[in-house]
Motif scaffolding. Sequence first.
Motif, PDB file in Angstrom:
ATOM      1  N   TRP A  63      -1.702   6.957   1.125  1.00 34.04           N
ATOM      2  CA  TRP A  63      -3.082   6.716   1.555  1.00 34.04           C
ATOM      3  C   TRP A  63      -3.187   6.625   3.081  1.00 34.04           C
ATOM      4  N   ILE A  64      -2.114   6.221   3.764  1.00 31.54           N
ATOM      5  CA  ILE A  64      -2.089   6.275   5.225  1.00 31.54           C
ATOM      6  C   ILE A  64      -2.121   7.726   5.685  1.00 31.54           C
TER       7      ILE A  64
ATOM      8  N   LEU B 256       0.887   9.434  12.238  1.00 28.54           N
ATOM      9  CA  LEU B 256       0.645   8.897  10.896  1.00 28.54           C
ATOM     10  C   LEU B 256       1.121   9.842   9.795  1.00 28.54           C
TER      11      LEU B 256
ATOM     12  N   LEU C 149       0.839  -1.184   0.000  1.00 32.96           N
ATOM     13  CA  LEU C 149       0.000   0.000   0.000  1.00 32.96           C
ATOM     14  C   LEU C 149       0.877   1.237   0.000  1.00 32.96           C
TER      15      LEU C 149
ATOM     16  N   VAL D  11      -5.630   8.913   5.506  1.00 35.01           N
ATOM     17  CA  VAL D  11      -6.423   8.448   6.647  1.00 35.01           C
ATOM     18  C   VAL D  11      -6.124   9.290   7.889  1.00 35.01           C
ATOM     19  N   GLY D  12      -4.840   9.548   8.143  1.00 38.13           N
ATOM     20  CA  GLY D  12      -4.477  10.370   9.291  1.00 38.13           C
ATOM     21  C   GLY D  12      -5.071  11.764   9.204  1.00 38.13           C
TER      22      GLY D  12
ATOM     23  N   TYR E 234       2.131   4.648   0.956  1.00 37.02           N
ATOM     24  CA  TYR E 234       1.965   5.285   2.259  1.00 37.02           C
ATOM     25  C   TYR E 234       1.159   6.580   2.174  1.00 37.02           C
TER      26      TYR E 234
END
Length: 415
Positions: A19-20, A194, A15, A23-24, A17
């Motif tokens: 996209w992390i 994040l 994945l 999300v954060g 990062y």
Amino acid sequence: MPVASPGARPGPPRLFYGWIVVVGAFLILFMAYGTQYAFGVFFAALIDEFGWSRASLSGVFSLYAFTYAVFALVSGRLTDRWGPRAVISIGGVLLGLGLLAMSRVNALWQPYVCYGLVAALGMSTAYVPCNATVAKWFTRRRGLALGLASAGGSLGTFALPPIAHFVVSRLGWRWAYVVFGAAVLLALNGLAVLMRRDPETIGLGPDGDARPRGAAARPEGWTAGRAMRTRAFWLLFAVFGATWIPVFIPLVHLVPMARGLGISPLLAATLVSAVGASALVGRLLMGGASDRIGRRAALAVALVLQAAAFVGFALARELPALYAASLVFGFSYGAGSALFPAAVADFFGHEQAASLAGLLFALAGSMAAWGPLAAGFIYDRAGDYQLAWWLSAGFNALALILLAFARPPASRSLA
């Protein structure tokens, strides 16, 4: 050491990062903006308890909006220098402490300090650091990524005002501020971990692309001084300044206006939730759509809808009409919020996106401070909000005209 057989299938792709980071940013903005737009619920409770005028209490939110917009310049520059983790963590402490301090106010000057200054300094580390960081991780899907990230603010605006009303009705507004302050302080500091600076920190380019061999670790990009010498910078400022002047008026005055029309406090609070729900849709739809139809075309749609929403508020007398205007306003507000950082990165590149977005937000966003204050003044003098709504529609029409002349700088090179 085991060796994979030649016919072995490759594992699933990792994945990206970025996209992390999305999300954060989503979760941070959910907490920060959901709490911010619960102000209308606390606004009514404070007026009921202390009997302050709407204009005097509106000044608290105006100072808050001015402070957090101006200090977005500082948070943007610090995000480019320190990275978003440290900046958002510091902001979480300030925002949480400001809300906790609001539980102890007894005089009008105290909300100006606790909320208008301390909480606002904390809030200045939310919008620009989160969205500018997301913009650095994407190019081709920048609009979609920013739409998803900023949707957190919309979902928070939908979810948290009714929760605030529930807590206020059960525990009182003082304990409600304690609950919200503690939740913000803990959540923002936990989520900040994040947020990584940019894809170059893990050896990638935007969208997860491989970086060209020999490329600089972090290109310099447009500096604030160079950008400010372009016509494009000042047109972006004028467009967003005009549309942001009235943008906080519904979020501060919609609940009191509805209650003045005889609508119950709980139903009045759901109008702010309607704004949040439709803003969520606006961010998701228009963020992704702007990747296909272009940022300027998407922004033009948002400005037309926002002008129409303000006309709707001016004409509304019953709850269904207020819901309709709130839904249109929320959609357009959400779209514009998602498109702002994307437009800045499109015009000037992603390398200094936080600094430039912070500078523009400080200049244009600080003008939003005057809207709620002016609307409260108009109400105290005229007994209604009619003039405020019509002027708000006019500002969005002006922004639409200015947008027609906005173009990226002719040259992107630093030569």
